[in-house]
Design a protein around this motif. Sequence first.
Motif, PDB file in Angstrom:
ATOM      1  N   GLY A 159     -16.831   3.858  -1.796  1.00 44.40           N
ATOM      2  CA  GLY A 159     -15.791   3.395  -0.871  1.00 44.40           C
ATOM      3  C   GLY A 159     -16.368   2.516   0.222  1.00 44.40           C
ATOM      4  O   GLY A 159     -15.813   1.460   0.548  1.00 44.40           O
ATOM      5  N   ASP A 160     -17.495   2.924   0.790  1.00 41.65           N
ATOM      6  CA  ASP A 160     -18.154   2.122   1.826  1.00 41.65           C
ATOM      7  C   ASP A 160     -18.621   0.783   1.268  1.00 41.65           C
ATOM      8  O   ASP A 160     -18.453  -0.271   1.904  1.00 41.65           O
ATOM      9  CB  ASP A 160     -19.352   2.877   2.411  1.00 41.65           C
ATOM     10  CG  ASP A 160     -18.949   4.063   3.272  1.00 41.65           C
ATOM     11  OD1 ASP A 160     -17.768   4.142   3.679  1.00 41.65           O
ATOM     12  OD2 ASP A 160     -19.824   4.920   3.524  1.00 41.65           O
ATOM     13  N   ALA A 161     -19.212   0.811   0.073  1.00 37.69           N
ATOM     14  CA  ALA A 161     -19.700  -0.421  -0.545  1.00 37.69           C
ATOM     15  C   ALA A 161     -18.541  -1.374  -0.841  1.00 37.69           C
ATOM     16  O   ALA A 161     -18.633  -2.580  -0.584  1.00 37.69           O
ATOM     17  CB  ALA A 161     -20.468  -0.102  -1.826  1.00 37.69           C
ATOM     18  N   ALA A 162     -17.449  -0.846  -1.372  1.00 34.78           N
ATOM     19  CA  ALA A 162     -16.285  -1.676  -1.674  1.00 34.78           C
ATOM     20  C   ALA A 162     -15.721  -2.294  -0.408  1.00 34.78           C
ATOM     21  O   ALA A 162     -15.293  -3.451  -0.405  1.00 34.78           O
ATOM     22  CB  ALA A 162     -15.221  -0.849  -2.392  1.00 34.78           C
ATOM     23  N   HIS A 163     -15.725  -1.543   0.684  1.00 34.35           N
ATOM     24  CA  HIS A 163     -15.206  -2.058   1.952  1.00 34.35           C
ATOM     25  C   HIS A 163     -16.072  -3.213   2.469  1.00 34.35           C
ATOM     26  O   HIS A 163     -15.572  -4.109   3.138  1.00 34.35           O
ATOM     27  CB  HIS A 163     -15.121  -0.919   2.970  1.00 34.35           C
ATOM     28  CG  HIS A 163     -14.292  -1.224   4.169  1.00 34.35           C
ATOM     29  ND1 HIS A 163     -13.063  -1.824   4.098  1.00 34.35           N
ATOM     30  CD2 HIS A 163     -14.532  -1.003   5.487  1.00 34.35           C
ATOM     31  CE1 HIS A 163     -12.576  -1.960   5.325  1.00 34.35           C
ATOM     32  NE2 HIS A 163     -13.452  -1.475   6.181  1.00 34.35           N
ATOM     33  N   ALA A 212      -5.341  -3.807  -4.883  1.00 35.42           N
ATOM     34  CA  ALA A 212      -5.814  -4.361  -6.151  1.00 35.42           C
ATOM     35  C   ALA A 212      -7.213  -4.960  -5.986  1.00 35.42           C
ATOM     36  O   ALA A 212      -8.100  -4.739  -6.821  1.00 35.42           O
ATOM     37  CB  ALA A 212      -4.838  -5.414  -6.662  1.00 35.42           C
ATOM     38  N   CYS A 213      -7.413  -5.699  -4.922  1.00 29.07           N
ATOM     39  CA  CYS A 213      -8.713  -6.306  -4.652  1.00 29.07           C
ATOM     40  C   CYS A 213      -9.768  -5.236  -4.399  1.00 29.07           C
ATOM     41  O   CYS A 213     -10.899  -5.327  -4.894  1.00 29.07           O
ATOM     42  CB  CYS A 213      -8.594  -7.248  -3.457  1.00 29.07           C
ATOM     43  SG  CYS A 213     -10.078  -8.202  -3.144  1.00 29.07           S
ATOM     44  N   PHE A 214      -9.405  -4.205  -3.642  1.00 31.67           N
ATOM     45  CA  PHE A 214     -10.344  -3.147  -3.294  1.00 31.67           C
ATOM     46  C   PHE A 214     -10.825  -2.402  -4.542  1.00 31.67           C
ATOM     47  O   PHE A 214     -12.010  -2.096  -4.666  1.00 31.67           O
ATOM     48  CB  PHE A 214      -9.706  -2.180  -2.297  1.00 31.67           C
ATOM     49  CG  PHE A 214     -10.694  -1.334  -1.546  1.00 31.67           C
ATOM     50  CD1 PHE A 214     -11.242  -1.785  -0.362  1.00 31.67           C
ATOM     51  CD2 PHE A 214     -11.077  -0.091  -2.015  1.00 31.67           C
ATOM     52  CE1 PHE A 214     -12.158  -1.024   0.345  1.00 31.67           C
ATOM     53  CE2 PHE A 214     -11.996   0.689  -1.321  1.00 31.67           C
ATOM     54  CZ  PHE A 214     -12.544   0.217  -0.138  1.00 31.67           C
ATOM     55  N   LEU A 215      -9.907  -2.134  -5.481  1.00 31.03           N
ATOM     56  CA  LEU A 215     -10.332  -1.458  -6.707  1.00 31.03           C
ATOM     57  C   LEU A 215     -11.295  -2.329  -7.509  1.00 31.03           C
ATOM     58  O   LEU A 215     -12.222  -1.812  -8.139  1.00 31.03           O
ATOM     59  CB  LEU A 215      -9.131  -1.058  -7.567  1.00 31.03           C
ATOM     60  CG  LEU A 215      -8.365   0.168  -7.114  1.00 31.03           C
ATOM     61  CD1 LEU A 215      -7.275   0.521  -8.120  1.00 31.03           C
ATOM     62  CD2 LEU A 215      -9.270   1.363  -6.862  1.00 31.03           C
ATOM     63  N   GLY A 216     -11.099  -3.632  -7.481  1.00 33.48           N
ATOM     64  CA  GLY A 216     -12.058  -4.525  -8.118  1.00 33.48           C
ATOM     65  C   GLY A 216     -13.424  -4.419  -7.472  1.00 33.48           C
ATOM     66  O   GLY A 216     -14.465  -4.402  -8.151  1.00 33.48           O
ATOM     67  N   ILE A 271      -5.808   3.952  -5.801  1.00 31.54           N
ATOM     68  CA  ILE A 271      -5.836   3.746  -4.355  1.00 31.54           C
ATOM     69  C   ILE A 271      -4.408   3.679  -3.844  1.00 31.54           C
ATOM     70  O   ILE A 271      -3.529   3.112  -4.488  1.00 31.54           O
ATOM     71  CB  ILE A 271      -6.624   2.473  -3.971  1.00 31.54           C
ATOM     72  CG1 ILE A 271      -6.854   2.419  -2.456  1.00 31.54           C
ATOM     73  CG2 ILE A 271      -5.939   1.210  -4.481  1.00 31.54           C
ATOM     74  CD1 ILE A 271      -7.887   1.403  -2.018  1.00 31.54           C
ATOM     75  N   THR A 272      -4.189   4.311  -2.712  1.00 35.03           N
ATOM     76  CA  THR A 272      -2.931   4.202  -1.995  1.00 35.03           C
ATOM     77  C   THR A 272      -3.267   3.545  -0.658  1.00 35.03           C
ATOM     78  O   THR A 272      -4.102   4.055   0.090  1.00 35.03           O
ATOM     79  CB  THR A 272      -2.301   5.587  -1.761  1.00 35.03           C
ATOM     80  OG1 THR A 272      -2.086   6.206  -3.029  1.00 35.03           O
ATOM     81  CG2 THR A 272      -0.987   5.468  -1.012  1.00 35.03           C
ATOM     82  N   VAL A 273      -2.654   2.402  -0.408  1.00 35.15           N
ATOM     83  CA  VAL A 273      -2.922   1.664   0.821  1.00 35.15           C
ATOM     84  C   VAL A 273      -1.702   1.771   1.727  1.00 35.15           C
ATOM     85  O   VAL A 273      -0.575   1.500   1.310  1.00 35.15           O
ATOM     86  CB  VAL A 273      -3.235   0.172   0.539  1.00 35.15           C
ATOM     87  CG1 VAL A 273      -3.486  -0.584   1.835  1.00 35.15           C
ATOM     88  CG2 VAL A 273      -4.431   0.049  -0.400  1.00 35.15           C
ATOM     89  N   GLU A 274      -1.950   2.190   2.957  1.00 38.10           N
ATOM     90  CA  GLU A 274      -0.909   2.272   3.976  1.00 38.10           C
ATOM     91  C   GLU A 274      -1.135   1.132   4.960  1.00 38.10           C
ATOM     92  O   GLU A 274      -2.104   1.147   5.709  1.00 38.10           O
ATOM     93  CB  GLU A 274      -0.982   3.601   4.718  1.00 38.10           C
ATOM     94  CG  GLU A 274      -0.858   4.816   3.832  1.00 38.10           C
ATOM     95  CD  GLU A 274      -1.183   6.110   4.560  1.00 38.10           C
ATOM     96  OE1 GLU A 274      -1.141   6.135   5.816  1.00 38.10           O
ATOM     97  OE2 GLU A 274      -1.495   7.102   3.877  1.00 38.10           O
TER      98      GLU A 274
END
Length: 145
Positions: A115-119, A57-61, A79-82
């Motif tokens: 994706g890199d920026a969100a990370h 949830a945080c990552f999508l934000g 997003i699917t988080v494992e």
Amino acid sequence: MAVSYTGVVTVTGEGRNGGRVTASDGHLTTALAIPKELGGAGGATNPEQLFAAGWGACFLGAVRRAAAERKVRLTNTAITVEATLHHGDDGEFGLSAVLNLELGGVDQETAAELGDAAHRLCPYSKATRGNIPVTVNATAVAVAA
């Protein structure tokens, strides 16, 4: 640093083995159980699922923020988080994570950049950086007509 928000939960009972999680605002109340894959009864959520849900949830934000900063319009996000619990030869437990991000309305290069920026932006990513192995897979997906 100014405090923006503090989430408060209480875990009672045996923790992951039959415990219960309750949020101070009452919006989260759930039982905990050891997954069948770990020899438990299953039938309830577990800490790895809760961690994965919060991170996702945080990552999508963070993805939405990164897209807005770049004036990129996303048509959809998922997003699917494992979150994987590992048991080492030394008897200690550890975590690893794979974040599978799907972005619509962008090409593959832009999806990877977001994706890199969100990370870099996501507080969960910041908290785990250098502490656990993390893989971010960002994929551009076509939106169904």
